[in-house]
Motif scaffolding. Structure first.
Motif, PDB file in Angstrom:
ATOM      1  N   LYS A   1     -45.437 -37.361   6.488  1.00  0.00           N
ATOM      2  CA  LYS A   1     -44.072 -37.055   6.354  1.00  0.00           C
ATOM      3  C   LYS A   1     -44.116 -35.740   5.613  1.00  0.00           C
ATOM      4  CE  LYS A   1     -39.458 -38.464   4.628  1.00  0.00           C
ATOM      5  NZ  LYS A   1     -38.733 -39.448   3.993  1.00  0.00           N
TER       6      LYS A   1
ATOM      7  N   LEU B   1     -45.124 -32.876   7.670  1.00  0.00           N
ATOM      8  CA  LEU B   1     -44.166 -32.542   8.731  1.00  0.00           C
ATOM      9  C   LEU B   1     -42.868 -31.714   8.098  1.00  0.00           C
ATOM     10  CD1 LEU B   1     -44.006 -35.856  10.888  1.00  0.00           C
ATOM     11  CD2 LEU B   1     -44.517 -33.802  11.643  1.00  0.00           C
ATOM     12  N   VAL B   2     -42.533 -32.363   6.871  1.00  0.00           N
ATOM     13  CA  VAL B   2     -41.407 -31.522   6.338  1.00  0.00           C
ATOM     14  C   VAL B   2     -41.909 -30.050   5.977  1.00  0.00           C
ATOM     15  CG1 VAL B   2     -39.995 -31.385   4.401  1.00  0.00           C
ATOM     16  CG2 VAL B   2     -40.243 -33.648   5.740  1.00  0.00           C
TER      17      VAL B   2
ATOM     18  N   MET C   1     -44.268 -28.515   7.417  1.00  0.00           N
ATOM     19  CA  MET C   1     -44.479 -27.780   8.749  1.00  0.00           C
ATOM     20  C   MET C   1     -43.061 -27.364   9.084  1.00  0.00           C
ATOM     21  SD  MET C   1     -43.615 -28.209  12.143  1.00  0.00           S
ATOM     22  CE  MET C   1     -43.285 -29.913  12.231  1.00  0.00           C
ATOM     23  N   ALA C   2     -41.977 -27.748   8.907  1.00  0.00           N
ATOM     24  CA  ALA C   2     -40.761 -27.730   9.399  1.00  0.00           C
ATOM     25  C   ALA C   2     -40.254 -26.404   8.736  1.00  0.00           C
ATOM     26  CB  ALA C   2     -39.728 -28.674   9.346  1.00  0.00           C
ATOM     27  N   TRP C   3     -40.318 -26.441   7.386  1.00  0.00           N
ATOM     28  CA  TRP C   3     -39.897 -25.418   6.580  1.00  0.00           C
ATOM     29  C   TRP C   3     -40.544 -24.199   6.740  1.00  0.00           C
ATOM     30  CZ3 TRP C   3     -35.188 -25.146   4.973  1.00  0.00           C
ATOM     31  CH2 TRP C   3     -34.439 -26.168   4.284  1.00  0.00           C
TER      32      TRP C   3
ATOM     33  N   SER D   1     -42.162 -23.294   9.425  1.00  0.00           N
ATOM     34  CA  SER D   1     -41.631 -22.680  10.734  1.00  0.00           C
ATOM     35  C   SER D   1     -40.476 -21.890  10.417  1.00  0.00           C
ATOM     36  CB  SER D   1     -41.581 -23.748  11.762  1.00  0.00           C
ATOM     37  OG  SER D   1     -40.308 -23.689  12.486  1.00  0.00           O
ATOM     38  N   ILE D   2     -39.634 -22.549   9.845  1.00  0.00           N
ATOM     39  CA  ILE D   2     -38.090 -21.825   9.569  1.00  0.00           C
ATOM     40  C   ILE D   2     -38.328 -20.688   8.706  1.00  0.00           C
ATOM     41  CG2 ILE D   2     -35.963 -21.880   8.344  1.00  0.00           C
ATOM     42  CD1 ILE D   2     -35.517 -23.845  10.232  1.00  0.00           C
TER      43      ILE D   2
ATOM     44  N   ARG E   1     -40.111 -18.056  10.925  1.00  0.00           N
ATOM     45  CA  ARG E   1     -38.989 -17.139  11.666  1.00  0.00           C
ATOM     46  C   ARG E   1     -38.123 -16.177  11.030  1.00  0.00           C
ATOM     47  NH1 ARG E   1     -36.868 -20.493  16.178  1.00  0.00           N
ATOM     48  NH2 ARG E   1     -34.769 -19.859  15.571  1.00  0.00           N
TER      49      ARG E   1
ATOM     50  N   LYS F   1     -33.071 -26.588  14.566  1.00  0.00           N
ATOM     51  CA  LYS F   1     -34.190 -26.122  13.258  1.00  0.00           C
ATOM     52  C   LYS F   1     -33.624 -26.441  11.881  1.00  0.00           C
ATOM     53  CE  LYS F   1     -36.896 -24.920  16.177  1.00  0.00           C
ATOM     54  NZ  LYS F   1     -37.815 -26.005  16.844  1.00  0.00           N
TER      55      LYS F   1
ATOM     56  N   PRO G   1     -34.673 -28.974   9.212  1.00  0.00           N
ATOM     57  CA  PRO G   1     -35.706 -29.833   8.531  1.00  0.00           C
ATOM     58  C   PRO G   1     -35.168 -31.069   8.071  1.00  0.00           C
ATOM     59  CG  PRO G   1     -36.167 -27.726   7.786  1.00  0.00           C
ATOM     60  CD  PRO G   1     -34.676 -27.413   8.398  1.00  0.00           C
ATOM     61  N   GLU G   2     -34.150 -31.377   7.724  1.00  0.00           N
ATOM     62  CA  GLU G   2     -33.534 -32.409   7.111  1.00  0.00           C
ATOM     63  C   GLU G   2     -33.292 -33.363   8.252  1.00  0.00           C
ATOM     64  OE1 GLU G   2     -31.990 -29.575   6.720  1.00  0.00           O
ATOM     65  OE2 GLU G   2     -32.244 -29.109   4.371  1.00  0.00           O
TER      66      GLU G   2
ATOM     67  N   LEU H   1     -35.048 -33.691  11.251  1.00  0.00           N
ATOM     68  CA  LEU H   1     -36.301 -34.196  11.409  1.00  0.00           C
ATOM     69  C   LEU H   1     -36.735 -35.131  10.268  1.00  0.00           C
ATOM     70  CD1 LEU H   1     -38.807 -33.666  13.279  1.00  0.00           C
ATOM     71  CD2 LEU H   1     -39.732 -32.326  11.367  1.00  0.00           C
ATOM     72  N   ASN H   2     -36.542 -34.934   9.250  1.00  0.00           N
ATOM     73  CA  ASN H   2     -36.708 -35.925   8.168  1.00  0.00           C
ATOM     74  C   ASN H   2     -36.258 -37.358   8.449  1.00  0.00           C
ATOM     75  OD1 ASN H   2     -37.885 -36.809   5.638  1.00  0.00           O
ATOM     76  ND2 ASN H   2     -36.339 -35.951   4.297  1.00  0.00           N
TER      77      ASN H   2
ATOM     78  N   TYR I   1     -37.649 -39.108  11.325  1.00  0.00           N
ATOM     79  CA  TYR I   1     -38.890 -39.640  11.268  1.00  0.00           C
ATOM     80  C   TYR I   1     -38.677 -41.094  10.285  1.00  0.00           C
ATOM     81  CZ  TYR I   1     -43.430 -40.107   9.105  1.00  0.00           C
ATOM     82  OH  TYR I   1     -44.817 -40.580   8.670  1.00  0.00           O
TER      83      TYR I   1
ATOM     84  N   TRP J   1     -40.123 -31.577  17.270  1.00  0.00           N
ATOM     85  CA  TRP J   1     -39.611 -30.475  16.028  1.00  0.00           C
ATOM     86  C   TRP J   1     -39.347 -28.966  17.363  1.00  0.00           C
ATOM     87  CZ3 TRP J   1     -36.775 -28.812  12.346  1.00  0.00           C
ATOM     88  CH2 TRP J   1     -36.858 -27.485  11.889  1.00  0.00           C
TER      89      TRP J   1
END
Lengths: 265, 204
Positions: free
Chosen positions: A69, A72-73, A75-77, A79-80, A83, B30, B32-33, B35-36, B39, B72
């Protein structure tokens, strides 16, 4: 109307597809077949798909590592941020390119004007230098000539012959300073006209009515006193007269033109 | 028929359709919260699914991470007209798990069957955060599908369970049980048709 064999075949493929047990080839074929399936076949597919999803509730409950987890978090941040960073980077580069282009254009124009000005200045300076060099050369020549004339005047024993204007030009006058010992003389004329084209004045030494050429000269500015040096003017006779006539350019063996000045020793 | 009935009832197949759809939209935007949050709802279910297919924890975690990374990156490709987010996620996870299973040395690995004893029936979506009604519904859903499976013949149930929970292909099942491939296909088809009938009867 769909026959029983086709229906059974579709049902077998549909069950295998939902359960994920078809071969790769069968899977592709079924997905292709699904695109043209009729309503009854689509209903069957959705029902079996729903059953397959519902069977997922029967998996034993297992928790993955908390690191998953977290990764993943992150990775998401990331990616943000990537960008945003990419956009900012793009805008920065774009703005920088515009600014650099403007600065480059301004500098180029300034350098162009500066270069043109420098070229003009250089051309002007070169012309000035050339003009000054010409002036210096003329002055050097004039000084040299004056020195030679002074040398004649400095001689211990000289004869001075005054010449007056004749009918053709009464206001004219002139003189000859003759250094007989060194065989050279100084001629000065004034108030005689500028020489016409293809004409020159010629100085004559007249002895016993026989004119002897002492050289030719031109008068380009009648308002100025004009001095000329006569070199290698050796004469055995101590007496005679000097005369100036207008002759064809290069002089004549005998006087042919009008006589402008005449003076006796 | 069954799909529409269940969807209309709104509690059998897609418990939280609107919630999942909103999460998918936020993930597509996009956040992230979101996706969190997704999950938290599905990690146990999907990990149990992958662990059942791949057996190895590390491999299952690897694919689980890959599944959520795909969600994602491709949430904007999810089409709400074609089904629920729940079904899409379950299918995505199964496909990725099976792809890994069939691409590696798992083929040589001796498959371990997954037992479905009554005592082991859990619903991984169960959470302390759910209200009692939700937990009751989830538990009811798990028991309902388990009960339907138990009403199949042993031959039908074994091929379906082996395919679904162990990730074996029809050809591998044919080899595993030493039965013709055509028989595997027929048993699988008959079993799924029977499950459809049983679940539809229960909902009427």
């Amino acid at each position: 109307m769909v026959d029983n064999n086709t229906t059974q075949s579709f049902e077998e493929l549909c069950a295998g597809y939902v359960l994920g047990s078809l071969s790769s080839e069968e899977k592709v074929n079924f997905e292709s077949f699904l695109e043209t399936a009729n309503e009854e076949q689509l209903t069957l597919f959705h029902d079996m798909e729903a059953i397959g999803s519902e069977m997922a509730l029967l998996y034993p409950e297992v928790s993955p590592s908390p690191i998953i987890k977290q990764q993943l978090v992150e990775m998401a941040w990331a990616s943000i941020n990537a960008r945003k960073g990419a956009n900012v980077h793009y805008l920065s580069r774009f703005r920088f390119a515009i600014a650099a282009s403007v600065v480059f254009m301004i500098v180029s124009i300034a350098l162009l004007f500066k270069t043109q000005n420098l070229n003009q200045d250089l051309t002007t300076q070169i012309a000035l230098v050339q003009e000054q060099q010409t002036t210096i050369k003329a002055l050097e020549t004039e000084v040299e000539r004056k020195e030679e004339l002074l040398t004649i005047l400095e001689a211990r024993d000289v004869d001075l012959i005054l010449m007056d204007g004749l009918d053709v030009n009464p206001s004219g006058y002139g003189k000859v300073v003759w250094d007989k010992d060194n065989g050279q003389a100084l001629l000065q004329v004034a108030n005689i006209p500028k020489v016409p084209t293809a004409k020159e004045y010629q100085l004559w030494f007249v002895v016993n009515n026989q004119p002897i050429s002492a050289g030719v000269f031109a008068v380009n500015d009648p308002t100025q006193d004009n001095f000329f040096k006569i070199s290698e003017f050796q004469q055995a006779n101590a007496t005679g007269a000097f005369a100036i006539t207008l002759e064809p350019e290069g002089g004549s063996s005998q006087p042919t033109g009008d006589m402008y000045l005449l003076g006796s020793m | 028929m069954l799909f529409f009935i269940l969807t209309a009832l709104g509690k059998f197949l897609v418990q939280n359709t609107s919630r999942d759809r909103a999460l998918m939209q936020r993930i597509a935007s996009k956040e992230p919260e979101a996706l969190n949050e997704l999950y938290d709802h599905y990690n146990k279910l999907l990990f149990g699914q992958l662990k059942s297919i791949l057996k190895k924890t590390e491999e299952a975690e690897d694919i689980l991470q890959e599944v959520f990374t795909t969600i994602w990156e491709k949430a904007d490709q999810f089409d709400t007209e074609r089904g629920s987010a729940y079904t899409w996620i379950i299918s995505l996870t199964r496909n990725k798990g099976i792809d890994r299973l069939r691409s590696k040395v798992y083929k040589e690995q001796k498959k371990q069957s997954t037992s479905l004893d009554d005592d082991d029936v859990f619903h991984p979506l169960y959470s302390d955060e759910n209200n009692p009604l939700e937990n009751t519904i989830l538990s009811d859903r798990a028991k309902r599908i388990y009960g339907a499976l138990q009403k199949l013949s042993e031959k039908q149930r074994s091929v379906i369970q082996t395919a679904y929970f162990d990730g074996l292909s029809q050809t591998e099942i044919s080899d595993e049980y030493d039965i013709p491939l055509g028989t595997v296909k027929t048993r699988m088809r008959d079993g799924m048709i029977k499950l459809r009938e049983l679940l539809a009867q229960e909902m009427v």
